[in-house]
Motif scaffolding. Structure first.
Motif, mmCIF file in Angstrom:
data_model
loop_
_atom_site.group_PDB
_atom_site.id
_atom_site.type_symbol
_atom_site.label_atom_id
_atom_site.label_comp_id
_atom_site.label_asym_id
_atom_site.label_seq_id
_atom_site.Cartn_x
_atom_site.Cartn_y
_atom_site.Cartn_z
ATOM 1 N N VAL A 30 0.867 -1.166 0.000
ATOM 2 C CA VAL A 30 0.000 0.000 0.000
ATOM 3 C C VAL A 30 0.909 1.222 0.000
ATOM 4 O O VAL A 30 1.772 1.371 0.866
ATOM 5 C CB VAL A 30 -0.947 0.015 1.218
ATOM 6 N N VAL A 31 0.717 2.048 -1.007
ATOM 7 C CA VAL A 31 1.518 3.262 -1.172
ATOM 8 C C VAL A 31 0.596 4.443 -0.890
ATOM 9 O O VAL A 31 -0.459 4.578 -1.510
ATOM 10 C CB VAL A 31 2.095 3.344 -2.606
ATOM 11 N N GLU A 32 0.988 5.274 0.050
ATOM 12 C CA GLU A 32 0.149 6.391 0.472
ATOM 13 C C GLU A 32 0.284 7.564 -0.490
ATOM 14 O O GLU A 32 0.876 8.605 -0.173
ATOM 15 C CB GLU A 32 0.480 6.784 1.902
ATOM 16 N N ALA A 33 -0.274 7.376 -1.672
ATOM 17 C CA ALA A 33 -0.295 8.402 -2.712
ATOM 18 C C ALA A 33 -1.395 8.033 -3.700
ATOM 19 O O ALA A 33 -1.785 6.866 -3.790
ATOM 20 C CB ALA A 33 1.058 8.469 -3.417
ATOM 21 N N PRO A 34 -1.893 9.020 -4.446
ATOM 22 C CA PRO A 34 -2.937 8.727 -5.437
ATOM 23 C C PRO A 34 -2.435 7.768 -6.527
ATOM 24 O O PRO A 34 -1.262 7.796 -6.910
ATOM 25 C CB PRO A 34 -3.249 10.104 -6.044
ATOM 26 N N ARG A 35 -3.347 6.947 -7.026
ATOM 27 C CA ARG A 35 -3.016 5.926 -8.013
ATOM 28 C C ARG A 35 -2.303 6.511 -9.238
ATOM 29 O O ARG A 35 -1.333 5.933 -9.719
ATOM 30 C CB ARG A 35 -4.285 5.193 -8.436
ATOM 31 N N ALA A 36 -2.760 7.631 -9.749
ATOM 32 C CA ALA A 36 -2.128 8.216 -10.945
ATOM 33 C C ALA A 36 -0.650 8.528 -10.694
ATOM 34 O O ALA A 36 0.196 8.294 -11.569
ATOM 35 C CB ALA A 36 -2.872 9.475 -11.379
ATOM 36 N N THR A 77 -2.894 3.752 -2.636
ATOM 37 C CA THR A 77 -2.934 2.848 -3.786
ATOM 38 C C THR A 77 -2.373 1.489 -3.403
ATOM 39 O O THR A 77 -1.295 1.408 -2.808
ATOM 40 C CB THR A 77 -2.088 3.425 -4.944
ATOM 41 N N GLU A 78 -3.108 0.442 -3.764
ATOM 42 C CA GLU A 78 -2.557 -0.896 -3.604
ATOM 43 C C GLU A 78 -1.795 -1.235 -4.883
ATOM 44 O O GLU A 78 -2.339 -1.166 -5.974
ATOM 45 C CB GLU A 78 -3.639 -1.943 -3.372
ATOM 46 N N VAL A 79 -0.522 -1.600 -4.710
ATOM 47 C CA VAL A 79 0.308 -2.046 -5.814
ATOM 48 C C VAL A 79 0.444 -3.553 -5.678
ATOM 49 O O VAL A 79 0.882 -4.055 -4.636
ATOM 50 C CB VAL A 79 1.707 -1.376 -5.771
ATOM 51 N N ARG A 80 0.065 -4.263 -6.733
ATOM 52 C CA ARG A 80 0.211 -5.725 -6.776
ATOM 53 C C ARG A 80 1.229 -6.025 -7.870
ATOM 54 O O ARG A 80 0.986 -5.761 -9.044
ATOM 55 C CB ARG A 80 -1.128 -6.389 -7.062
ATOM 56 N N SER A 128 12.907 -2.871 -3.255
ATOM 57 C CA SER A 128 12.562 -1.716 -4.095
ATOM 58 C C SER A 128 11.178 -1.175 -3.747
ATOM 59 O O SER A 128 10.993 0.042 -3.641
ATOM 60 C CB SER A 128 12.614 -2.107 -5.573
ATOM 61 N N LEU A 129 10.205 -2.057 -3.583
ATOM 62 C CA LEU A 129 8.861 -1.598 -3.271
ATOM 63 C C LEU A 129 8.783 -0.949 -1.887
ATOM 64 O O LEU A 129 7.988 -0.025 -1.677
ATOM 65 C CB LEU A 129 7.858 -2.742 -3.400
ATOM 66 N N GLU A 130 9.597 -1.417 -0.957
ATOM 67 C CA GLU A 130 9.663 -0.739 0.345
ATOM 68 C C GLU A 130 10.182 0.684 0.167
ATOM 69 O O GLU A 130 9.697 1.620 0.807
ATOM 70 C CB GLU A 130 10.538 -1.514 1.330
ATOM 71 N N GLN A 131 11.162 0.842 -0.716
ATOM 72 C CA GLN A 131 11.673 2.188 -1.006
ATOM 73 C C GLN A 131 10.601 3.056 -1.660
ATOM 74 O O GLN A 131 10.521 4.255 -1.400
ATOM 75 C CB GLN A 131 12.926 2.107 -1.873
ATOM 76 N N LEU A 132 9.769 2.443 -2.512
ATOM 77 C CA LEU A 132 8.668 3.189 -3.120
ATOM 78 C C LEU A 132 7.715 3.700 -2.050
ATOM 79 O O LEU A 132 7.277 4.850 -2.109
ATOM 80 C CB LEU A 132 7.923 2.309 -4.128
ATOM 81 N N THR A 133 7.397 2.879 -1.063
ATOM 82 C CA THR A 133 6.475 3.322 -0.017
ATOM 83 C C THR A 133 7.072 4.491 0.781
ATOM 84 O O THR A 133 6.349 5.397 1.183
ATOM 85 C CB THR A 133 6.072 2.189 0.955
ATOM 86 N N LYS A 134 8.389 4.495 0.957
ATOM 87 C CA LYS A 134 9.047 5.603 1.667
ATOM 88 C C LYS A 134 9.128 6.861 0.796
ATOM 89 O O LYS A 134 9.096 7.983 1.311
ATOM 90 C CB LYS A 134 10.444 5.179 2.115
ATOM 91 N N TYR A 135 9.233 6.678 -0.508
ATOM 92 C CA TYR A 135 9.314 7.794 -1.450
ATOM 93 C C TYR A 135 7.947 8.435 -1.690
ATOM 94 O O TYR A 135 7.852 9.591 -2.087
ATOM 95 C CB TYR A 135 9.912 7.281 -2.761
ATOM 96 N N ALA A 136 6.863 7.719 -1.414
ATOM 97 C CA ALA A 136 5.503 8.145 -1.745
ATOM 98 C C ALA A 136 5.157 9.577 -1.330
ATOM 99 O O ALA A 136 4.532 10.295 -2.114
ATOM 100 C CB ALA A 136 4.482 7.179 -1.143
ATOM 101 N N PRO A 137 5.546 10.070 -0.166
ATOM 102 C CA PRO A 137 5.177 11.440 0.182
ATOM 103 C C PRO A 137 5.756 12.487 -0.776
ATOM 104 O O PRO A 137 5.248 13.602 -0.854
ATOM 105 C CB PRO A 137 5.754 11.630 1.592
ATOM 106 N N ARG A 138 6.801 12.136 -1.509
ATOM 107 C CA ARG A 138 7.411 13.101 -2.441
ATOM 108 C C ARG A 138 6.915 12.933 -3.875
ATOM 109 O O ARG A 138 7.393 13.609 -4.777
ATOM 110 C CB ARG A 138 8.931 12.965 -2.402
#
Length: 157
Positions: free
Chosen positions: A21-27, A121-124, A146-156
């Motif tokens: 789950v990435v805390e950012a809009p799907r787009a 957004t749920e990323v599968r 990598s996906l863990e890094q994406l979740t940390k990058y999400a606020p930016r």
């Protein structure tokens, strides 16, 4: 001769699926998978960083990325072809590594889906068609990082 009970036969694992789950809009999360400047922030596993990223963002278009190990300085190149681009719901592409002799490792298939949630957004992420369980395991570990890094990058995003 029938197999003995002490020798179970298990099929070799040829795919894995990771959900985040990435805390950012799907787009925006989808754009993080297709825009080089965003990809450079998260795509490579921990301990690696992206040197270059080239994308021909169309179905049938090729992509190529070079990453370097922070520890050893070793450079690896990964390549693939886009099979489906359905923004912002789904992205499908092939993935292979370029060996030192210029040949490619066996190609795998990556399918990423993006679903709206109240909290983001749920990323599968599914990667399939591995030629060995060991190769499958190493990719699962790398993509998990990598996906863990994406979740940390999400606020930016």
């Amino acid at each position: 001769m029938p197999a003995r009970a002490s020798e179970p036969s298990f099929p070799a694992r040829r795919e894995f699926t990771l959900n985040r789950v990435v805390e950012a809009p799907r787009a925006l999360v989808f754009r993080a998978f297709i825009e080089p400047e965003r990809m450079k922030q998260w795509w490579a596993p921990r301990g690696f960083h992206i040197l270059s990223c080239a994308l021909d963002l169309r179905e049938g278009g090729a992509w190529r990325m070079r990453i370097r190990s922070d520890e050893t300085g070793a450079i690896q190149t990964e390549v693939g072809t886009y099979r489906e681009i359905s923004e912002p719901e789904r992205l499908v592409f092939t993935h292979a590594w370029v060996r030192r002799d210029g040949s490619l490792t066996p190609t795998t298939l990556v399918t990423v889906t993006f679903a709206d949630l109240d909290e983001g957004t749920e990323v599968r992420f599914t990667q399939s068609d591995f030629h060995s369980p060991e190769f499958c395991q190493s990719h699962e570990e790398g993509w998990s990082s990598s996906l863990e890094q994406l979740t940390k990058y999400a606020p930016r995003l």
